[in-house]
Design a protein around this motif. Structure first.
Motif, PDB file in Angstrom:
ATOM      1  N   ARG A 104       0.824  -1.214   0.000  1.00 58.64           N
ATOM      2  CA  ARG A 104       0.000   0.000   0.000  1.00 58.64           C
ATOM      3  C   ARG A 104       0.855   1.260   0.000  1.00 58.64           C
ATOM      4  O   ARG A 104       0.541   2.234  -0.670  1.00 58.64           O
ATOM      5  CB  ARG A 104      -0.921   0.005   1.221  1.00 58.64           C
TER       6      ARG A 104
ATOM      7  N   HIS B 254      -0.677  10.155  -4.640  1.00 60.44           N
ATOM      8  CA  HIS B 254      -0.729  10.606  -3.251  1.00 60.44           C
ATOM      9  C   HIS B 254       0.127  11.851  -3.077  1.00 60.44           C
ATOM     10  O   HIS B 254       1.206  11.961  -3.658  1.00 60.44           O
ATOM     11  CB  HIS B 254      -0.165   9.531  -2.318  1.00 60.44           C
TER      12      HIS B 254
ATOM     13  N   HIS C  77       0.785   5.491  -6.139  1.00 60.94           N
ATOM     14  CA  HIS C  77       0.596   4.258  -5.376  1.00 60.94           C
ATOM     15  C   HIS C  77      -0.386   3.379  -6.138  1.00 60.94           C
ATOM     16  O   HIS C  77      -0.941   3.784  -7.165  1.00 60.94           O
ATOM     17  CB  HIS C  77       0.042   4.583  -3.980  1.00 60.94           C
ATOM     18  N   GLU C  78      -0.635   2.161  -5.627  1.00 60.56           N
ATOM     19  CA  GLU C  78      -1.573   1.253  -6.292  1.00 60.56           C
ATOM     20  C   GLU C  78      -2.956   1.865  -6.443  1.00 60.56           C
ATOM     21  O   GLU C  78      -3.664   1.568  -7.399  1.00 60.56           O
ATOM     22  CB  GLU C  78      -1.681  -0.073  -5.523  1.00 60.56           C
ATOM     23  N   ASP C  79      -3.364   2.734  -5.498  1.00 56.40           N
ATOM     24  CA  ASP C  79      -4.709   3.314  -5.538  1.00 56.40           C
ATOM     25  C   ASP C  79      -4.734   4.724  -6.134  1.00 56.40           C
ATOM     26  O   ASP C  79      -5.733   5.421  -6.043  1.00 56.40           O
ATOM     27  CB  ASP C  79      -5.325   3.315  -4.147  1.00 56.40           C
TER      28      ASP C  79
END
Length: 175
Positions: free
Chosen positions: A33, A163, A158-160
């Motif tokens: 994460r 940021h 990031h993976e999501d």
């Protein structure tokens, strides 16, 4: 090897037989994460460990395993990337496996590595960056003495998604 004040741990080079710990880290949801770190197989882990040695020799980065003194599986990784010996700077990076979490390992390793960089290598400035959503890393930086310098907007994918990142720094004389 660099001894840590934390009970029975040291910083040591990564070894080929540490591949299983590297794979575990690459599969750990918390590490994935907050880090752009994916390792899917022992073969890939061994290649990554070999690249660590190559980057160390070329003075690009220096990464250590955080492991029980003498022998044992690593519980984390700490090191420097983006090393600039001429300017005396580097970026601190780390991750901790579940077996090492909640014991202050990241803080102690960050302090120890910082002291070594300043006292023995003559570095002048270390920086530590983390997602603004990663409160644990913010606590590590603060407890290790790194001052918050600001927020870098949309600084790391990031993976999501993108940021914002806090930028912390520690300079020679702060500790």
């Amino acid at each position: 090897m660099l001894a840590l004040d934390a009970a029975g741990l040291e910083l040591r080079p990564w070894r080929v037989h540490d591949a299983a710990a590297m794979v575990a880290a690459g599969q750990d949801p918390a590490i994935r994460r907050w880090n752009r770190f994916v390792v899917d197989s022992p073969t890939e882990a061994r290649r990554r460990i070999e690249r660590m040695r190559e980057r160390w020799l070329s003075e690009q980065s220096a990464l250590w395993a955080i492991a029980p003194t003498g022998a044992g599986e690593p519980v984390g990784l700490i090191g420097w990337s983006d090393i600039d010996l001429a300017e005396g700077s580097a970026e601190v990076l780390y991750w901790i496996l579940p077996a090492g979490r909640g014991r202050g390992v990241a803080v102690e390793a960050t302090r120890r590595l910082s002291r070594w960089g300043f006292d023995d290598l003559g570095l002048h400035r270390l920086r530590l960056c983390h997602s603004t959503a990663n409160e644990a890393s913010c606590r590590v930086a603060a407890k290790a003495g790194f001052a918050v310098e600001g927020t870098m907007r949309s600084a790391l994918l990031h993976e999501d998604g993108w940021h914002d990142q806090h930028l912390h720094a520690l300079v020679q004389g702060d500790i």
